[in-house]
Design a protein around this motif. Structure first.
Motif, PDB file in Angstrom:
ATOM      1  N   SER A   1     -27.425 -21.499   5.066  1.00 24.02           N
ATOM      2  CA  SER A   1     -26.124 -21.017   4.709  1.00 24.02           C
ATOM      3  C   SER A   1     -25.901 -20.002   5.862  1.00 24.02           C
ATOM      4  CB  SER A   1     -25.771 -20.797   3.400  1.00 24.02           C
ATOM      5  OG  SER A   1     -24.446 -19.979   3.513  1.00 24.02           O
ATOM      6  N   GLN A   2     -26.717 -18.957   6.213  1.00 24.73           N
ATOM      7  CA  GLN A   2     -26.702 -17.928   6.992  1.00 24.73           C
ATOM      8  C   GLN A   2     -26.563 -18.447   8.362  1.00 24.73           C
ATOM      9  OE1 GLN A   2     -29.956 -15.426   7.184  1.00 24.73           O
ATOM     10  NE2 GLN A   2     -28.499 -13.585   7.584  1.00 24.73           N
ATOM     11  N   GLN A   3     -27.450 -19.425   8.785  1.00 25.61           N
ATOM     12  CA  GLN A   3     -27.561 -19.996   9.940  1.00 25.61           C
ATOM     13  C   GLN A   3     -26.320 -20.832  10.480  1.00 25.61           C
ATOM     14  OE1 GLN A   3     -29.945 -18.883  11.964  1.00 25.61           O
ATOM     15  NE2 GLN A   3     -30.701 -17.624  10.125  1.00 25.61           N
ATOM     16  N   LEU A   4     -25.788 -21.451   9.235  1.00 26.98           N
ATOM     17  CA  LEU A   4     -24.639 -22.567   9.417  1.00 26.98           C
ATOM     18  C   LEU A   4     -23.613 -21.554   9.924  1.00 26.98           C
ATOM     19  CD1 LEU A   4     -25.107 -25.296   7.023  1.00 26.98           C
ATOM     20  CD2 LEU A   4     -24.981 -25.716   9.365  1.00 26.98           C
ATOM     21  N   ALA A   5     -23.383 -20.394   8.952  1.00 26.89           N
ATOM     22  CA  ALA A   5     -22.420 -19.484   9.419  1.00 26.89           C
ATOM     23  C   ALA A   5     -22.313 -18.953  10.837  1.00 26.89           C
ATOM     24  CB  ALA A   5     -22.335 -18.319   8.406  1.00 26.89           C
ATOM     25  N   ILE A   6     -23.577 -18.560  11.209  1.00 24.58           N
ATOM     26  CA  ILE A   6     -23.637 -18.301  12.775  1.00 24.58           C
ATOM     27  C   ILE A   6     -23.115 -19.284  13.771  1.00 24.58           C
ATOM     28  CG2 ILE A   6     -25.228 -17.623  14.621  1.00 24.58           C
ATOM     29  CD1 ILE A   6     -26.776 -16.138  12.258  1.00 24.58           C
ATOM     30  N   LEU A   7     -23.492 -20.550  13.386  1.00 26.22           N
ATOM     31  CA  LEU A   7     -23.005 -21.561  14.222  1.00 26.22           C
ATOM     32  C   LEU A   7     -21.535 -21.839  13.991  1.00 26.22           C
ATOM     33  CD1 LEU A   7     -26.037 -24.185  13.727  1.00 26.22           C
ATOM     34  CD2 LEU A   7     -25.469 -22.701  15.627  1.00 26.22           C
ATOM     35  N   ARG A   8     -21.174 -21.796  12.825  1.00 24.29           N
ATOM     36  CA  ARG A   8     -19.568 -21.811  12.584  1.00 24.29           C
ATOM     37  C   ARG A   8     -18.671 -20.593  13.346  1.00 24.29           C
ATOM     38  NH1 ARG A   8     -19.927 -22.118   7.517  1.00 24.29           N
ATOM     39  NH2 ARG A   8     -19.193 -20.394   7.050  1.00 24.29           N
ATOM     40  N   ALA A   9     -19.169 -19.595  13.390  1.00 22.56           N
ATOM     41  CA  ALA A   9     -18.716 -18.357  13.797  1.00 22.56           C
ATOM     42  C   ALA A   9     -18.480 -18.523  15.564  1.00 22.56           C
ATOM     43  CB  ALA A   9     -19.335 -17.158  13.458  1.00 22.56           C
ATOM     44  N   ALA A  10     -19.787 -19.080  15.942  1.00 26.54           N
ATOM     45  CA  ALA A  10     -19.515 -19.412  17.340  1.00 26.54           C
ATOM     46  C   ALA A  10     -18.818 -20.437  17.800  1.00 26.54           C
ATOM     47  CB  ALA A  10     -21.250 -19.415  17.799  1.00 26.54           C
ATOM     48  N   GLY A  11     -18.433 -21.240  16.872  1.00 32.66           N
ATOM     49  CA  GLY A  11     -17.487 -22.420  17.268  1.00 32.66           C
ATOM     50  C   GLY A  11     -18.412 -23.501  17.472  1.00 32.66           C
ATOM     51  N   VAL A  12     -19.500 -23.747  17.436  1.00 31.83           N
ATOM     52  CA  VAL A  12     -20.552 -24.759  17.774  1.00 31.83           C
ATOM     53  C   VAL A  12     -20.294 -25.739  16.885  1.00 31.83           C
ATOM     54  CG1 VAL A  12     -23.016 -25.310  18.042  1.00 31.83           C
ATOM     55  CG2 VAL A  12     -22.125 -23.086  18.826  1.00 31.83           C
ATOM     56  N   VAL A  13     -20.375 -25.555  15.390  1.00 34.63           N
ATOM     57  CA  VAL A  13     -20.046 -26.540  14.512  1.00 34.63           C
ATOM     58  C   VAL A  13     -18.783 -26.348  13.610  1.00 34.63           C
ATOM     59  CG1 VAL A  13     -22.383 -26.822  14.033  1.00 34.63           C
ATOM     60  CG2 VAL A  13     -21.292 -25.213  12.655  1.00 34.63           C
ATOM     61  N   THR A  14     -18.244 -27.206  12.875  1.00 36.15           N
ATOM     62  CA  THR A  14     -17.070 -27.133  12.163  1.00 36.15           C
ATOM     63  C   THR A  14     -17.637 -27.574  10.549  1.00 36.15           C
ATOM     64  OG1 THR A  14     -16.354 -29.525  12.338  1.00 36.15           O
ATOM     65  CG2 THR A  14     -15.305 -27.917  14.024  1.00 36.15           C
ATOM     66  N   ALA A  15     -16.692 -27.135   9.897  1.00 38.31           N
ATOM     67  CA  ALA A  15     -17.216 -27.409   8.423  1.00 38.31           C
ATOM     68  C   ALA A  15     -16.017 -27.929   7.883  1.00 38.31           C
ATOM     69  CB  ALA A  15     -17.747 -26.093   7.578  1.00 38.31           C
ATOM     70  N   ILE A  16     -16.165 -29.111   7.095  1.00 40.75           N
ATOM     71  CA  ILE A  16     -15.184 -29.642   6.425  1.00 40.75           C
ATOM     72  C   ILE A  16     -15.135 -29.763   4.733  1.00 40.75           C
ATOM     73  CG2 ILE A  16     -13.528 -31.756   5.986  1.00 40.75           C
ATOM     74  CD1 ILE A  16     -14.605 -32.212   9.219  1.00 40.75           C
ATOM     75  N   ARG A  17     -14.644 -28.951   3.999  1.00 42.96           N
ATOM     76  CA  ARG A  17     -14.565 -29.036   2.577  1.00 42.96           C
ATOM     77  C   ARG A  17     -14.006 -30.154   1.854  1.00 42.96           C
ATOM     78  NH1 ARG A  17     -16.732 -25.273  -0.787  1.00 42.96           N
ATOM     79  NH2 ARG A  17     -16.836 -23.723   0.664  1.00 42.96           N
ATOM     80  N   GLY A  18     -14.635 -30.898   1.023  1.00 34.37           N
ATOM     81  CA  GLY A  18     -13.950 -32.033   0.142  1.00 34.37           C
ATOM     82  C   GLY A  18     -14.662 -31.761  -1.163  1.00 34.37           C
ATOM     83  N   GLY A  19     -13.700 -31.053  -1.837  1.00 37.49           N
ATOM     84  CA  GLY A  19     -14.000 -30.567  -3.363  1.00 37.49           C
ATOM     85  C   GLY A  19     -15.245 -29.750  -3.105  1.00 37.49           C
ATOM     86  N   ARG A  20     -16.397 -30.087  -3.912  1.00 43.31           N
ATOM     87  CA  ARG A  20     -17.383 -29.176  -3.918  1.00 43.31           C
ATOM     88  C   ARG A  20     -18.570 -29.390  -2.713  1.00 43.31           C
ATOM     89  NH1 ARG A  20     -20.140 -28.855  -9.574  1.00 43.31           N
ATOM     90  NH2 ARG A  20     -21.545 -27.216  -8.463  1.00 43.31           N
ATOM     91  N   LYS A  21     -18.130 -30.403  -1.978  1.00 41.94           N
ATOM     92  CA  LYS A  21     -19.005 -30.835  -0.849  1.00 41.94           C
ATOM     93  C   LYS A  21     -18.602 -30.350   0.654  1.00 41.94           C
ATOM     94  CE  LYS A  21     -20.206 -35.555   1.234  1.00 41.94           C
ATOM     95  NZ  LYS A  21     -20.155 -36.930   0.642  1.00 41.94           N
ATOM     96  N   VAL A  22     -19.561 -29.871   1.294  1.00 43.48           N
ATOM     97  CA  VAL A  22     -19.081 -29.461   2.412  1.00 43.48           C
ATOM     98  C   VAL A  22     -19.913 -30.031   3.542  1.00 43.48           C
ATOM     99  CG1 VAL A  22     -19.120 -27.301   4.119  1.00 43.48           C
ATOM    100  CG2 VAL A  22     -18.808 -27.016   1.630  1.00 43.48           C
ATOM    101  N   VAL A  23     -19.170 -30.741   4.507  1.00 39.72           N
ATOM    102  CA  VAL A  23     -19.843 -31.485   5.632  1.00 39.72           C
ATOM    103  C   VAL A  23     -19.724 -30.750   6.922  1.00 39.72           C
ATOM    104  CG1 VAL A  23     -19.810 -33.756   6.862  1.00 39.72           C
ATOM    105  CG2 VAL A  23     -18.999 -33.671   4.260  1.00 39.72           C
ATOM    106  N   TYR A  24     -20.700 -30.749   7.565  1.00 41.93           N
ATOM    107  CA  TYR A  24     -20.826 -30.120   8.918  1.00 41.93           C
ATOM    108  C   TYR A  24     -20.912 -31.103   9.873  1.00 41.93           C
ATOM    109  CZ  TYR A  24     -21.233 -25.355   7.018  1.00 41.93           C
ATOM    110  OH  TYR A  24     -20.903 -24.288   6.242  1.00 41.93           O
ATOM    111  N   ALA A  25     -20.254 -30.864  11.283  1.00 37.63           N
ATOM    112  CA  ALA A  25     -20.351 -31.647  12.222  1.00 37.63           C
ATOM    113  C   ALA A  25     -20.344 -30.549  13.449  1.00 37.63           C
ATOM    114  CB  ALA A  25     -19.076 -32.378  12.214  1.00 37.63           C
ATOM    115  N   LEU A  26     -20.676 -31.332  14.636  1.00 39.63           N
ATOM    116  CA  LEU A  26     -20.882 -30.687  15.977  1.00 39.63           C
ATOM    117  C   LEU A  26     -19.084 -30.354  16.220  1.00 39.63           C
ATOM    118  CD1 LEU A  26     -23.486 -32.634  17.934  1.00 39.63           C
ATOM    119  CD2 LEU A  26     -23.779 -30.240  16.765  1.00 39.63           C
ATOM    120  N   SER A  27     -18.963 -29.459  17.048  1.00 38.27           N
ATOM    121  CA  SER A  27     -17.387 -29.027  17.375  1.00 38.27           C
ATOM    122  C   SER A  27     -17.338 -29.732  18.967  1.00 38.27           C
ATOM    123  CB  SER A  27     -17.351 -27.484  17.630  1.00 38.27           C
ATOM    124  OG  SER A  27     -17.365 -27.004  16.481  1.00 38.27           O
TER     125      SER A  27
END
Length: 109
Positions: free
Chosen positions: A50-76
């Motif tokens: 989670s911490q590493q994904l947050a860093i990637l998200r903050a840098a704009g490298v990945v996006t997170a899409i929440r669907g209910g309780r599920k979070v899906v990550y993708a490359l930006s």
């Protein structure tokens, strides 16, 4: 005020500068994945991922899409896999050159 390009590039490379983040990006190169799938592929606890994904998200490298309780990550950017390939090729070239230089200097002794 706009961020100078060199600073933005440095920020991007800083965001990539962790083995787990590189591994996650390589996994995401195959397409978007839920966190549970990423966890199954990497050998770390959920809080570390989670911490590493947050860093990637903050840098704009990945996006997170929440669907209910599920979070899906993708490359930006679809260019990210190419960036990783180029980095790997450069690394191999550097290591090969360094290895060759080391062998040459051993022969000179």
């Amino acid at each position: 005020m706009a961020i100078p390009l060199a600073q933005a590039e440095a920020d991007l490379f800083r965001a990539l500068a962790h083995p787990l983040r590189i591994r996650v990006l390589r996994l995401l190169a195959d397409g978007p994945r839920p966190v549970r799938e990423l966890l199954a592929e990497v050998d770390v606890d959920a809080s570390c991922l989670s911490q590493q994904l947050a860093i990637l998200r903050a840098a704009g490298v990945v996006t997170a899409i929440r669907g209910g309780r599920k979070v899906v990550y993708a490359l930006s950017s679809p260019d990210t896999p190419e960036l990783l390939r180029a980095a790997r090729q450069a690394l191999f070239a550097i290591l090969t050159t360094t290895d060759s230089a080391g062998k040459q200097s051993d022969h000179a002794r």
